[in-house]
Design a protein around this motif. Structure first.
Motif, PDB file in Angstrom:
ATOM      1  N   LEU A   1       0.836  -1.203   0.000  1.00  0.00           N
ATOM      2  CA  LEU A   1       0.000   0.000   0.000  1.00  0.00           C
ATOM      3  C   LEU A   1       0.870   1.252   0.000  1.00  0.00           C
ATOM      4  O   LEU A   1       2.005   1.228   0.497  1.00  0.00           O
ATOM      5  CB  LEU A   1      -0.895   0.015   1.249  1.00  0.00           C
ATOM      6  CG  LEU A   1      -1.869  -1.166   1.414  1.00  0.00           C
ATOM      7  CD1 LEU A   1      -2.536  -1.088   2.788  1.00  0.00           C
ATOM      8  CD2 LEU A   1      -2.913  -1.150   0.306  1.00  0.00           C
ATOM      9  N   SER A   2       0.310   2.352  -0.537  1.00  0.00           N
ATOM     10  CA  SER A   2       1.027   3.632  -0.493  1.00  0.00           C
ATOM     11  C   SER A   2       0.915   4.226   0.913  1.00  0.00           C
ATOM     12  O   SER A   2       0.127   3.747   1.741  1.00  0.00           O
ATOM     13  CB  SER A   2       0.416   4.587  -1.510  1.00  0.00           C
ATOM     14  OG  SER A   2      -0.891   4.938  -1.093  1.00  0.00           O
ATOM     15  N   GLY A   3       1.668   5.289   1.166  1.00  0.00           N
ATOM     16  CA  GLY A   3       1.638   5.927   2.487  1.00  0.00           C
ATOM     17  C   GLY A   3       0.246   6.401   2.855  1.00  0.00           C
ATOM     18  O   GLY A   3      -0.218   6.207   3.984  1.00  0.00           O
ATOM     19  N   GLY A   4      -0.448   7.012   1.891  1.00  0.00           N
ATOM     20  CA  GLY A   4      -1.799   7.499   2.158  1.00  0.00           C
ATOM     21  C   GLY A   4      -2.766   6.362   2.414  1.00  0.00           C
ATOM     22  O   GLY A   4      -3.636   6.454   3.292  1.00  0.00           O
ATOM     23  N   GLN A   5      -2.612   5.286   1.647  1.00  0.00           N
ATOM     24  CA  GLN A   5      -3.500   4.129   1.848  1.00  0.00           C
ATOM     25  C   GLN A   5      -3.263   3.493   3.214  1.00  0.00           C
ATOM     26  O   GLN A   5      -4.206   3.112   3.904  1.00  0.00           O
ATOM     27  CB  GLN A   5      -3.252   3.096   0.739  1.00  0.00           C
ATOM     28  CG  GLN A   5      -3.798   3.527  -0.610  1.00  0.00           C
ATOM     29  CD  GLN A   5      -3.345   2.629  -1.740  1.00  0.00           C
ATOM     30  OE1 GLN A   5      -2.296   1.991  -1.663  1.00  0.00           O
ATOM     31  NE2 GLN A   5      -4.124   2.591  -2.809  1.00  0.00           N
TER      32      GLN A   5
END
Lengths: 374, 244
Positions: free
Chosen positions: B165-169
């Motif tokens: 997952l990305s940082g925001g996710q």
């Protein structure tokens, strides 16, 4: 269970390798244990499985059939001891013989009284009824010693027919035959025609009179005669020269293996605990009780140990019913159970250091990213 | 952009209109002293704070000012040296280790600055683990986890591990995890510190939306003044002392 199994599922290779390592060690332990039993059966199986409750050797015979000679006066004094119910001569001779077309050395055990030196148990056939009949050790049935086959003493040409098979009844890793004392006498005379006298007995098989235990009777005989060395059948097998050393050597090897298993397991889980310190700290911070995380760790240890034990047993099972030279192996369910319980317990004990670290996790670490506090 | 923040000044112990009727968090004269060798370090000086039932409070201060200590005490991670702490209707001041664990499990949600997700659990499992640790109503928990992930725009990422997952996710999964136990109070410790400004604002919008939609109180610890306008109220802290 959830945390424990989820983590294991996501790191199959890591946990699988540990399980394989434990499986290999379990296999080695079980195989060594079976090898030890096979060796001892081949060395002293005949002593252990013969039917006399007490065996009396001459004191300078060093507690083995080959070295002991019981003279008639010694035999007479043994028979006079209070507590002796029945007594009979047992003679043992190593003779060259041809069996299955091959010339080999056999140990021929002659007993004067059935039940005092005859095989305690048969796996097939019957006890000898004539002087040309013998019972053979079933470990050698494939070498020309099966029921119906004939063994010829050479030189001399005296033929003995195998009429029964006794389990684990070898003496000194030699094909072993049981017959009457007359069978022994005739075989010795055939081999050495100048030996006209009845061979001297190697030991006296003794059965206790009513009300006497075998161990008590052995003590009485030893107390009554300084030249006699009386032992129960089990003690005689254990006291045979070399048996203690073989058993001790294997015990040291098995102990080392038994220590390696918890050491490897403990170290693995300690490393894992360090590696996942942040995750454990996070779980503590969101409300996981200490005991819950410790339980998850112990569940993982138990699953890995049980998997390893199952794998080791699967590797061991097909080998445990093989033969190696004159050694016969048996699958030892008791040993599997004993080692399973012991190794599982040691594995869980080895994780105590990891459990201690898990219990020491401070949830405040989640706010600082410090992980395990100490 | 104004999200409803009150412009009138407040004192730290201003109870606000909502807090009078229903309070999510009450700190009374809370003091926290750490022992460092032979010295005592005072991290919090008699802090008084009330957070209303659906109020969002931004706690702003420089590094080492005591923000995280206050947040940890409010979230039942730390016990105060002195003072009184009430979360919802529970006075947790004298609670022992196991009771504090229960409060964290059942009444408070956390989004931490440093470590937020269990790396060997998927996004969905990171939410479900809260139920596993607590009441274990599995079917209801699954439904709630799926609903939260859907609301947070992560329905298609439910089976992904945090590393995928990305940082925001990841931050959104952490928010979902914090809401999983339907807490009365959610504590956010520097939720945007690892994100760029644009993503940080999106996350703050999401936090505000989720909190207001559920009527849940929140304390957002931040040192970034640009993020404070998403809060209903801003409380400053300096050297362990709360100030308006």
């Amino acid at each position: 269970m959830y945390l424990a199994t989820r983590e294991m599922m996501r790191a199959k290779v890591r946990y699988g390798l540990l399980m394989a390592a434990i499986g290999l060690l379990v296999f080695l332990i079980l195989f060594q244990q079976t090898l030890q039993s096979g060796l001892l059966d081949a060395f002293v199986g005949a002593v252990r499985s013969q039917s006399a409750p007490v065996l009396v050797f001459s004191v300078d015979g060093r507690r083995n059939f080959q070295g002991s000679v019981v003279t008639p006066p010694l035999e007479a004094s043994i028979r006079r001891v209070d507590g002796v119910g029945r007594a009979g001569q047992i003679g043992v001779r190593n003779l060259p013989a041809r069996a299955g077309g091959k010339l080999t050395q056999v140990a021929l055990i002659g007993y004067e009284v059935e039940g005092l030196g005859s095989p305690g148990r048969l796996t097939a056939g019957r006890l000898p009824a004539a002087t040309d009949e013998v019972v053979a050790s079933d470990a050698n049935r494939g070498d020309g010693f099966d029921i119906g086959q004939k063994v010829r003493i050479e030189p001399g040409g005296r033929e003995l027919e195998v009429v029964g098979l006794a389990p684990d009844a070898q003496l000194l890793v030699t094909p072993t035959l049981y017959g009457s004392y007359d069978t022994l006498t005739e075989a010795v005379r055939a081999f050495n025609p100048s030996a006209t006298d009845r061979p001297l007995s190697s030991a006296i098989g003794v059965g206790p009179a009513a009300g006497f235990a075998p161990s008590e009777l052995a003590s009485r005989i030893n107390a009554a005669n300084a030249d006699a060395d009386a032992l129960t059948a089990t003690d005689a097998a254990a006291a045979t020269p070399g048996v203690f050393q073989v058993r001790q050597s294997f015990q040291i090897i098995l102990l080392l293996y038994a220590l390696v298993v918890p050491f490897v397991t403990g170290l693995f889980f300690l490393i894992i605990t360090f590696q996942k310190a942040n995750a454990l700290t996070l779980l503590r911070a969101v409300g996981a009780p200490r005991c819950r995380l410790a339980t998850a760790l112990l569940v993982q240890v138990a699953l890995v140990m049980l998997g390893g034990i199952a794998l080791g047993t699967l590797l061991y099972a097909p080998l445990a019913s093989q033969r190696l030279g004159g050694l016969v192996f048996h699958f030892q369910a008791g040993a599997v159970l004993f080692w399973s319980v012991l190794l599982l317990s040691l594995g869980l004990l080895s994780a105590l250091l990891s459990v201690r670290r898990v219990l020491a996790i401070d949830p405040v670490g989640a706010t600082t990213g410090a992980g395990v506090a100490r | 952009m104004n999200h409803g923040r009150r412009d009138t000044p407040h004192t730290p112990d201003d109870q606000g209109t909502a807090a009078d009727s229903h309070t999510a968090l009450r700190l009374e004269a809370v003091r926290k002293v750490y022992r460092l060798g032979d010295d005592d370090v005072v991290a919090l000086h008699h802090a008084d704070l009330r957070v209303g039932a659906d109020e969002i409070v931004a706690l702003v201060g420089p590094s080492g000012s005591g923000k995280t200590t206050l947040c940890s005490i409010a979230g039942a991670i730390l016990s105060p040296t002195a003072g009184r702490v009430v979360v919802g209707e529970q006075d947790i001041t004298e609670f022992g280790e196991s009771e504090l664990s229960r409060v964290r499990r059942e009444s408070v949600g956390f989004v931490f600055q440093a470590v937020n997700l269990v790396p060997f659990l998927t996004a969905r499992e990171n939410l479900l683990v809260i139920d596993e640790l607590g009441s274990r109503n599995r079917s209801a928990a699954r439904a709630r986890a799926d609903q939260l992930l859907d609301e947070l725009g992560l329905a298609d990422r439910a089976s992904n591990l945090p590393s995928q997952l990305s940082g925001g996710q990841r931050q959104r999964v952490a928010i979902g995890r914090a809401l999983m136990n339907e807490p009365s109070l959610v504590l956010f410790d520097e939720p945007t510190s690892a994100l760029d400004t644009q993503l940080g604002e999106k996350v703050m919008e999401l936090i505000r939306h989720e909190m207001k939609a559920r009527g849940t109180a929140a304390v957002i610890v931040t040192h970034d003044e640009r993020m404070t306008h998403y809060a209903d109220r801003v409380v400053h802290i300096t050297d362990g002392v709360l100030a308006a």
